[in-house]
Design an enzyme around this catalytic site. Structure first.
Site, PDB file in Angstrom:
ATOM      1  N   LYS A 220       0.850  -1.204   0.000  1.00  0.00           N
ATOM      2  CA  LYS A 220       0.000   0.000   0.000  1.00  0.00           C
ATOM      3  C   LYS A 220       0.882   1.249   0.000  1.00  0.00           C
ATOM      4  O   LYS A 220       1.526   1.568   0.991  1.00  0.00           O
ATOM      5  CB  LYS A 220      -0.932   0.044   1.203  1.00  0.00           C
ATOM      6  N   GLY A 272       6.708   4.784   8.455  1.00  0.00           N
ATOM      7  CA  GLY A 272       5.865   5.970   8.568  1.00  0.00           C
ATOM      8  C   GLY A 272       5.968   6.562   9.951  1.00  0.00           C
ATOM      9  O   GLY A 272       7.005   6.460  10.606  1.00  0.00           O
ATOM     10  N   SER A 273       4.872   7.157  10.406  1.00  0.00           N
ATOM     11  CA  SER A 273       4.923   7.887  11.674  1.00  0.00           C
ATOM     12  C   SER A 273       4.919   6.935  12.868  1.00  0.00           C
ATOM     13  O   SER A 273       4.383   5.826  12.797  1.00  0.00           O
ATOM     14  CB  SER A 273       3.717   8.823  11.776  1.00  0.00           C
ATOM     15  N   GLU A 294       9.670   0.827  10.723  1.00  0.00           N
ATOM     16  CA  GLU A 294      10.690   1.867  10.574  1.00  0.00           C
ATOM     17  C   GLU A 294       9.963   3.184  10.753  1.00  0.00           C
ATOM     18  O   GLU A 294       9.195   3.593   9.893  1.00  0.00           O
ATOM     19  CB  GLU A 294      11.357   1.735   9.203  1.00  0.00           C
ATOM     20  N   CYS A 328      13.455  10.365   7.321  1.00  0.00           N
ATOM     21  CA  CYS A 328      13.362   9.911   8.716  1.00  0.00           C
ATOM     22  C   CYS A 328      14.708  10.011   9.414  1.00  0.00           C
ATOM     23  O   CYS A 328      14.767  10.202  10.623  1.00  0.00           O
ATOM     24  CB  CYS A 328      12.825   8.490   8.769  1.00  0.00           C
ATOM     25  N   GLU A 425       9.722  15.176  15.673  1.00  0.00           N
ATOM     26  CA  GLU A 425      10.137  15.130  14.271  1.00  0.00           C
ATOM     27  C   GLU A 425       9.417  16.247  13.509  1.00  0.00           C
ATOM     28  O   GLU A 425       8.183  16.288  13.495  1.00  0.00           O
ATOM     29  CB  GLU A 425       9.751  13.765  13.704  1.00  0.00           C
TER      30      GLU A 425
HETATM   31  P1  NAI Z   1       1.530   8.132   8.348  1.00  0.00           P
HETATM   32  O1  NAI Z   1       2.250   7.242   9.294  1.00  0.00           O
HETATM   33  O2  NAI Z   1       0.092   8.444   8.622  1.00  0.00           O
HETATM   34  O3  NAI Z   1       1.579   7.484   6.870  1.00  0.00           O
HETATM   35  C1  NAI Z   1       2.456   6.477   6.448  1.00  0.00           C
HETATM   36  C2  NAI Z   1       1.672   5.375   5.737  1.00  0.00           C
HETATM   37  O4  NAI Z   1       0.794   4.734   6.671  1.00  0.00           O
HETATM   38  C3  NAI Z   1       0.771   5.869   4.602  1.00  0.00           C
HETATM   39  O5  NAI Z   1       0.788   4.903   3.574  1.00  0.00           O
HETATM   40  C4  NAI Z   1      -0.592   5.918   5.269  1.00  0.00           C
HETATM   41  O6  NAI Z   1      -1.669   5.812   4.365  1.00  0.00           O
HETATM   42  C5  NAI Z   1      -0.536   4.719   6.168  1.00  0.00           C
HETATM   43  N1  NAI Z   1      -1.461   4.739   7.306  1.00  0.00           N
HETATM   44  C6  NAI Z   1      -2.006   5.825   7.929  1.00  0.00           C
HETATM   45  N2  NAI Z   1      -2.791   5.435   8.942  1.00  0.00           N
HETATM   46  C7  NAI Z   1      -2.759   4.079   8.969  1.00  0.00           C
HETATM   47  C8  NAI Z   1      -3.355   3.084   9.807  1.00  0.00           C
HETATM   48  N3  NAI Z   1      -4.148   3.408  10.817  1.00  0.00           N
HETATM   49  N4  NAI Z   1      -3.087   1.782   9.555  1.00  0.00           N
HETATM   50  C9  NAI Z   1      -2.267   1.437   8.547  1.00  0.00           C
HETATM   51  N5  NAI Z   1      -1.672   2.326   7.723  1.00  0.00           N
HETATM   52  C10 NAI Z   1      -1.915   3.627   7.932  1.00  0.00           C
HETATM   53  O7  NAI Z   1       2.352   9.448   8.198  1.00  0.00           O
HETATM   54  P2  NAI Z   1       1.840  10.895   7.689  1.00  0.00           P
HETATM   55  O8  NAI Z   1       0.550  11.259   8.371  1.00  0.00           O
HETATM   56  O9  NAI Z   1       1.847  10.891   6.214  1.00  0.00           O
HETATM   57  O10 NAI Z   1       3.004  11.832   8.249  1.00  0.00           O
HETATM   58  C11 NAI Z   1       2.966  12.287   9.593  1.00  0.00           C
HETATM   59  C12 NAI Z   1       4.352  12.355  10.163  1.00  0.00           C
HETATM   60  O11 NAI Z   1       4.939  11.063  10.221  1.00  0.00           O
HETATM   61  C13 NAI Z   1       5.335  13.175   9.340  1.00  0.00           C
HETATM   62  O12 NAI Z   1       5.213  14.525   9.615  1.00  0.00           O
HETATM   63  C14 NAI Z   1       6.646  12.599   9.802  1.00  0.00           C
HETATM   64  O13 NAI Z   1       7.027  13.210  11.012  1.00  0.00           O
HETATM   65  C15 NAI Z   1       6.327  11.142  10.051  1.00  0.00           C
HETATM   66  N6  NAI Z   1       6.723  10.289   8.901  1.00  0.00           N
HETATM   67  C16 NAI Z   1       7.826   9.507   9.019  1.00  0.00           C
HETATM   68  C17 NAI Z   1       8.255   8.755   7.951  1.00  0.00           C
HETATM   69  C18 NAI Z   1       9.464   7.893   8.023  1.00  0.00           C
HETATM   70  O14 NAI Z   1      10.071   7.655   7.001  1.00  0.00           O
HETATM   71  N7  NAI Z   1       9.826   7.376   9.165  1.00  0.00           N
HETATM   72  C19 NAI Z   1       7.567   8.788   6.657  1.00  0.00           C
HETATM   73  C20 NAI Z   1       6.366   9.599   6.650  1.00  0.00           C
HETATM   74  C21 NAI Z   1       6.003  10.326   7.739  1.00  0.00           C
END
Ligand code: NAI
Ligand code: MG
Length: 515
Positions: A220, A272-273, A294, A328, A425
């Site tokens: 996804k 992700g977050s 991660e 990240c 972050e």
């Molecule tokens: P997010 O964690 O919501 O999104 C990452 C992925 O998870 C996306 O594909 C999203 O659709 C999916 N996702 C969202 N909610 C989910 C759930 N309940 N169950 C399963 N999958 C789910 O991150 P977002 O809102 O785009 O960014 C927020 C903050 O997260 C950023 O400001 C940053 O600080 C951090 N982040 C860190 C990343 C990393 O590489 N470690 C990458 C992206 C964001």
């Protein structure tokens, strides 16, 4: 070079009000050749994108075919540099996710796990070569859909994507050598959820080791950046990968949650977050699912007085402003040894003023568009909190395009360890600068965060590097360099940055039952 930077020790609101006004400064994207006041002018050098075809609608990729979503719902994917809609993307619901998992199960049981390992390797090599052939097109798409500068998508993301497929292609028929004395077996169906900061690269990090280990996949992508994953689906068709081995379901958090909660998934990998990562860890607790996470980071760059300062400044600049700080492992905290503090601040000011912010398709652009309006709002809010708590904001005066989401490269001084900008972050082009006196103080301060993904050490002395590397609680420590990656090298975090490793043999082990 003498620069006049806006150093704002501001009565709170002003800094961000100014920053916001800044964002609105009018410089039309097309006519803007450069953005730093005519000091060093570059002519525009736009990457050609007119030949890039983007279908008006993108379907789900299930069992080797592009299928309309069960709900009939689509959502737009925009170019964050122009706010224009590029295409609409299918929103997968539980029924679609179930169909994708069934297809992956079927392909696993009947095709992929039965293939001789060398045949799996051949498919991976084929995919890697097609990615190389189409790398310019993929780089342009990545830049248009996500906002990152073309020089990064072209020179960093795409070569790394191909390198990961090549690397794991090599392991596919050598698993018994990867884990000597063991009998590695695949796990089954892997559910993989990826973010928007390195869309195709994160897909490669996850798909390549899964397939090499004999697993099948439901991936996804992030909702703001699905385009290159769907272009990869076309490449998989071209490579004649058997149907169902890789399935791609697009959508937002609910689609991800449906994948996480599906009982037919044997392994979950998430980037992700931390917030969503924790939720996923909770959902997997007590199930058969194996999990790797991660999550975020708050990396420290530690700069000693004996370091080659100009070289260090370049590395530090790259560490935080690379990819708009949407990284990240971004070096978002800088600890400077007290004796060189003033010199470093002056050099940082001068350098951020020369960074070119703007059209990501221009080959000279250093900093592209912020990925989404939500991310821009988050950056502004956190910077505002830094100013409210007494931080001093230094921001490049570069003009920003009128349309799209932009944030000028910035850093905050007068920051203390307890400030939110030193703990949370930001995921934007914003550095928090602090000081230290002794090496002990440096690693104690660097470790004082819930995260532990990466760190950097800048010094002339090898002994100091070794001392700090052993004390820093970070999955990666770079010495006298930053943000260097290689498929053979494992990457992952300590503490709230997650667990498990991607890349290298460790990344392969995460997709194998090794006993
Ligand atoms: P997010 O964690 O919501 O999104 C990452 C992925 O998870 C996306 O594909 C999203 O659709 C999916 N996702 C969202 N909610 C989910 C759930 N309940 N169950 C399963 N999958 C789910 O991150 P977002 O809102 O785009 O960014 C927020 C903050 O997260 C950023 O400001 C940053 O600080 C951090 N982040 C860190 C990343 C990393 O590489 N470690 C990458 C992206 C964001
Ligand atoms: Mg987009």
């Amino acid at each position: 070079m003498k620069t006049k930077l806006a150093t704002r020790k501001v009565a709170a609101n002003r800094a961000v009000v100014k920053a916001a006004a800044h964002t609105a400064a009018v410089v039309p994207l097309k006519s803007r050749a450069l953005n730093f006041g005519g000091k060093w002018d570059y002519a525009p050098a736009l990457e050609d994108f007119k030949h890039i075809q983007i279908a008006p609608r993108h379907e789900l990729f299930i069992n080797g075919q592009f299928l309309a979503p069960h709900s009939g719902q689509y959502f737009p994917s925009i170019n964050p540099a122009t706010e224009q809609t590029l295409t609409e993307i299918a929103a997968a619901d539980e029924t679609d996710v179930n169909n994708a998992v069934q297809a992956a199960r079927n392909a696993y049981e009947n095709v992929w796990s039965k293939l001789p390992a060398r045949e799996r390797g051949k498919y991976l090599y084929r995919i890697a070569r097609i990615i190389q052939e189409k790398s310019r097109e993929l780089a342009v798409l990545e830049t248009m859909d996500g906002g990152k500068p073309i020089k990064e998508s072209r020179d960093f993301d795409l070569p790394m994507v191909a390198a990961h497929f090549f690397y794991y292609a090599g392991w596919a028929d050598k698993l018994q050598y990867a884990f000597p004395g063991k009998t590695p077996r695949p796990l089954g169906v892997a559910g993989q959820i990826i973010p928007w900061n390195f869309p195709l690269l994160m897909a490669a990090w996850k798909i390549a080791p899964a397939l090499a280990g004999g697993n099948t996949v439901v991936l996804k992508p992030a909702e703001t950046t699905s385009l290159t994953a769907l272009r990869l689906a076309q490449i998989l068709q071209e490579a004649e990968l058997p149907p169902g081995v890789v399935n791609i379901v697009t959508g937002a958090g609910a689609t991800g949650a449906a994948l996480v909660n599906h009982p037919g998934v044997d392994k979950l990998a998430f980037t992700g977050s931390t917030e969503v990562g924790k939720r996923i860890a909770g959902a997997c607790a007590g199930t058969k699912k194996k999990l790797t996470l991660e999550l975020g980071g708050k990396a420290a760059n530690i700069l000693f007085e004996d370091a080659p300062i100009d070289q260090a400044i370049e590395g530090i600049i790259n560490g935080i402003y690379f990819n708009q700080g949407h990284v990240c492992c971004a070096g978002s905290r800088l600890f400077v040894q007290e004796g060189i503090y003033k010199t470093v601040i002056k050099k940082l000011r001068d350098r951020i003023e020369t960074l070119r912010v703007g059209n990501p398709l221009d080959k000279n652009t250093d900093i592209g568009a912020i990925n989404s309006r939500a991310q821009l709002d988050k950056i502004r809010k956190l910077v505002q909190s830094g100013v409210d708590e007494g931080g001093e904001l230094v921001q490049s005066r570069c003009a920003l395009p009128s349309k799209g989401y932009w944030y000028a490269p910035s850093f905050l001084t007068n920051v203390t360890m307890s400030h939110r900008v030193a703990q949370e972050e930001i995921f934007g082009p914003v550095l928090s600068v602090m000081t230290f006196r002794t090496p002990e103080e440096a690693f104690e301060r660097a470790n004082n965060t819930p995260y532990g993904l990466s760190a950097g050490v800048w010094t002339d002395k090898g002994s100091k590097i070794f001392k700090l590397v052993n004390k820093l609680r970070a999955g990666v420590v770079w010495a006298n360099t930053y943000n260097k990656f290689d498929p053979t090298s494992p990457f992952g975090g300590y503490k709230e940055s997650g667990f498990g490793r991607e890349g290298g043999l460790q990344g392969l082990a995460a997709y194998c039952q090794v006993d």
